[in-house]
Design an enzyme around this catalytic site. Structure first.
Site, PDB file in Angstrom:
ATOM      1  N   LYS A  90       0.850  -1.188   0.000  1.00  0.00           N
ATOM      2  CA  LYS A  90       0.000   0.000   0.000  1.00  0.00           C
ATOM      3  C   LYS A  90       0.890   1.243   0.000  1.00  0.00           C
ATOM      4  O   LYS A  90       1.448   1.635   1.015  1.00  0.00           O
ATOM      5  CB  LYS A  90      -0.927   0.056   1.216  1.00  0.00           C
ATOM      6  CG  LYS A  90      -2.006   1.165   1.072  1.00  0.00           C
ATOM      7  CD  LYS A  90      -2.432   1.766   2.381  1.00  0.00           C
ATOM      8  CE  LYS A  90      -1.547   2.863   2.842  1.00  0.00           C
ATOM      9  NZ  LYS A  90      -1.554   4.093   1.987  1.00  0.00           N
ATOM     10  N   GLY A 143      -4.299   3.798  -1.655  1.00  0.00           N
ATOM     11  CA  GLY A 143      -5.464   4.271  -0.911  1.00  0.00           C
ATOM     12  C   GLY A 143      -5.066   4.897   0.399  1.00  0.00           C
ATOM     13  O   GLY A 143      -3.885   4.926   0.770  1.00  0.00           O
ATOM     14  N   GLY A 158      -4.797   5.603   4.515  1.00  0.00           N
ATOM     15  CA  GLY A 158      -4.411   4.768   5.635  1.00  0.00           C
ATOM     16  C   GLY A 158      -5.584   4.266   6.442  1.00  0.00           C
ATOM     17  O   GLY A 158      -5.603   3.109   6.889  1.00  0.00           O
ATOM     18  N   VAL A 168      -7.634   1.671   3.468  1.00  0.00           N
ATOM     19  CA  VAL A 168      -6.841   0.592   2.872  1.00  0.00           C
ATOM     20  C   VAL A 168      -5.775   0.089   3.843  1.00  0.00           C
ATOM     21  O   VAL A 168      -5.593  -1.120   4.019  1.00  0.00           O
ATOM     22  CB  VAL A 168      -6.202   1.072   1.555  1.00  0.00           C
ATOM     23  CG1 VAL A 168      -5.373  -0.036   0.923  1.00  0.00           C
ATOM     24  CG2 VAL A 168      -7.280   1.522   0.587  1.00  0.00           C
ATOM     25  N   GLY A 169      -5.077   1.020   4.491  1.00  0.00           N
ATOM     26  CA  GLY A 169      -4.032   0.611   5.423  1.00  0.00           C
ATOM     27  C   GLY A 169      -4.567  -0.229   6.558  1.00  0.00           C
ATOM     28  O   GLY A 169      -4.008  -1.283   6.892  1.00  0.00           O
ATOM     29  N   GLU A 191       9.379   1.483  10.915  1.00  0.00           N
ATOM     30  CA  GLU A 191      10.439   2.475  10.700  1.00  0.00           C
ATOM     31  C   GLU A 191       9.753   3.827  10.707  1.00  0.00           C
ATOM     32  O   GLU A 191       9.022   4.169   9.777  1.00  0.00           O
ATOM     33  CB  GLU A 191      11.178   2.213   9.385  1.00  0.00           C
ATOM     34  CG  GLU A 191      12.489   2.970   9.268  1.00  0.00           C
ATOM     35  CD  GLU A 191      12.338   4.280   8.535  1.00  0.00           C
ATOM     36  OE1 GLU A 191      12.360   5.334   9.225  1.00  0.00           O
ATOM     37  OE2 GLU A 191      12.195   4.274   7.311  1.00  0.00           O
ATOM     38  N   CYS A 224      13.624  10.918   6.924  1.00  0.00           N
ATOM     39  CA  CYS A 224      13.510  10.553   8.340  1.00  0.00           C
ATOM     40  C   CYS A 224      14.847  10.573   9.058  1.00  0.00           C
ATOM     41  O   CYS A 224      14.913  10.791  10.269  1.00  0.00           O
ATOM     42  CB  CYS A 224      12.838   9.191   8.484  1.00  0.00           C
ATOM     43  SG  CYS A 224      13.641   7.874   7.549  1.00  0.00           S
ATOM     44  N   GLU A 226       9.746  16.127  15.136  1.00  0.00           N
ATOM     45  CA  GLU A 226      10.155  16.006  13.736  1.00  0.00           C
ATOM     46  C   GLU A 226       9.397  17.026  12.891  1.00  0.00           C
ATOM     47  O   GLU A 226       8.168  17.045  12.871  1.00  0.00           O
ATOM     48  CB  GLU A 226       9.876  14.594  13.228  1.00  0.00           C
ATOM     49  CG  GLU A 226      10.388  14.355  11.819  1.00  0.00           C
ATOM     50  CD  GLU A 226      10.182  12.935  11.352  1.00  0.00           C
ATOM     51  OE1 GLU A 226      11.127  12.346  10.797  1.00  0.00           O
ATOM     52  OE2 GLU A 226       9.080  12.398  11.551  1.00  0.00           O
TER      53      GLU A 226
END
Length: 485
Positions: A181, A212, A214, A217-218, A256, A290, A390
């Protein structure tokens, strides 16, 4: 700017890639993909729904026995074929990543496409190494590594091709099919990858792509009982949600997540080189990395000098047309993300920091796009949000320290632990400090990225590892076979 990358012509705009075929989705609302350098519509792709995810997982389950039964060298052949297909269209893939993400074309060629090619090559080499594939003996036990099963791979938008390849290379090598995905912001690269895998003769069902959102679909992928493991790259907040959902059914997870990496410059280091390379890391991919070194730690007696050097180094990154080979700084991925980044900068000022460089008024060459220029934050408290959270944009925070103990304390003083750097007069001194940093990777005196070293983090940066031998074993489970004495 080119209106349409060449690879778009061979991607069906209204199809998903399931079970080795381009398949019509069960949903009717497509995903609009924007060119972040102009704000204009780049293209549309089909959006998957929960039923499509179910079909994709079933296809992967059907493919699993045959794929897992292949000899390591046979799986290496498939990785080599995919790499060859990608290498043949490398220029077109780079053009596609630049179009949907806005990353400068020179960086797309070298890293966005160049790095996944290296990952496929190194993973294939591991599979062909008899020592790596050989069973382990412990006393009278034979320790085998079995593939975990169907892998649900969820990838972010900032390295759309590399993150997909990092997951599928390790999973494929381990003997696992993948349901991928990709981010809805940059789905074109994943679909192009599926097309190239298909042309390279990958077995049906071994790779399935379901673009798609999150939440729909996720989560359908993470909750599916046929998915043995979820490999997720993205924000810490989303990663926690993935871990919680997968934990409800005891599925394995590798995460991650975010980072707030520190570049620690010790006394005796080449300050000019350390600052310049830290700025390069921070501004890479418009700061949307990241592992970006977004905190520069310098001893207090050279703080002012370091700030001046950081300001000078940042001026080499002028926002420009990402299709121009001379451009070093492209746009941010979306208008929403630009608002997030500039919001972080505004809060830093509100919290008492000063801006040695303020990039919030930056614009593209024609006044369009979602640009933010280099920003250098100084006089911030190490506990302030700008030094803790972040930002995921071209924002560097320069922090002073009194001695080595305080430097290590500040470097370890965030919830994250993904990457970092140490600069010193010699490698041994730098390595001694690197050992004290609570982070998954540390670069010593400008050492380059290693695509076969384990990649992953501590703390809120997640758990599990990608790349190299550790990235393969992440997708395997151990079986001990006791042999007669």
């Amino acid at each position: 700017m080119p209106a349409q990358p060449q690879l778009l012509d061979q991607l069906p705009p209204d199809r998903l890639y399931l079970d080795g075929r381009w398949t019509a989705p069960r949903t009717s609302t497509p995903i609009d993909v924007e060119d972040p350098a102009t704000g204009e519509l780049l293209g549309r792709v089909a959006a998957a729904g929960p039923e499509d995810v179910h079909e994709a997982v079933l296809a992967a389950e059907r493919a699993f026995p045959a794929w897992a039964a292949l000899e390591p060298g046979e799986r290496a052949d498939h990785l080599d074929a995919l790499r060859a297909a990608m290498a043949d269209r490398a220029a077109d893939l780079a053009e596609l990543v630049t179009a949907e993400l806005g990353t400068p074309i020179r960086f797309s060629r070298a890293v966005q496409v160049g790095l996944p090619l290296r990952v496929l090559e190194s993973t294939s080499a591991l599979l062909r190494d008899p020592g790596f594939a050989a069973p382990e003996r412990l006393g009278h036990s034979l320790v085998l590594r079995d593939p975990v099963g169907v892998v649900g791979g969820i990838t972010p938008w900032n390295y759309p091709l590399h993150q997909a390849v990092a997951k599928i290379a390790g999973a494929f090598a381990a003997g696992c099919p993948v349901v991928l995905k990709p981010s809805g912001l940059t789905p074109l690269s994943a679909l192009a990858l599926a097309d190239l895998a298909d042309r390279a003769g990958l077995l049906p069902g071994v790779l399935n792509v379901v673009p798609g959102g999150g939440r729909v679909v996720g989560e359908a992928l993470v909750r599916h009982p046929g998915v043995a493991m979820v490999s997720f790259t993205g924000s810490t907040t989303a990663g926690a949600r993935v871990a919680a959902l997968a934990g409800e059914r005891l599925a394995r997870v590798a995460l991650e997540l975010g980072g707030k990496s520190a570049s620690v410059v010790l006394p005796g280091a080449d300050l000019a080189r350390a600052v310049r390379r830290t700025v390069d890391s921070c501004l890479l991919n418009a700061g949307q990395t990241c592992t970006a070194q977004t905190r520069l730690l310098v001893r207090h007696d050279r703080y002012a000098e370091a700030v001046d050097l950081a300001v000078a180094a940042s001026q080499r990154y002028r926002p420009g047309d990402p299709t121009d080979p001379e451009t070093r700084l492209g746009p941010l991925v979306s208008a929403d993300h630009r608002r997030t980044v500039t919001g972080h900068i505004a809060r830093a000022v509100h919290d008492g920091a000063r801006l040695a460089v303020d990039g919030r008024d930056a614009a593209g060459p024609d006044g369009r796009g979602h640009y933010c220029g280099p920003t250098v934050v100084v006089d911030a408290d190490p506990a302030a949000a700008i030094a803790q959270q972040e930002v995921f944009g071209p924002v560097l925070t320069v922090l002073p320290y009194r001695d080595e103990e305080e430097a290590v304390h500040i470097a370890n003083g965030t919830p994250y632990g993904l990457a970092g750097a140490v600069w010193a007069e010699d490698d041994d001194t730098a390595t001694a400090v690197a050992r004290r940093l609570r982070t998954g990777q540390v670069d010593i005196n400008g050492a380059p990225f290693n695509p076969v070293a384990p990649f992953g983090g501590y703390g809120h940066s997640g758990y599990g590892r990608e790349l190299g031998p550790h990235g393969i074993t992440e997708f395997q489970q151990l079986k001990a076979v006791q042999l007669p004495l």
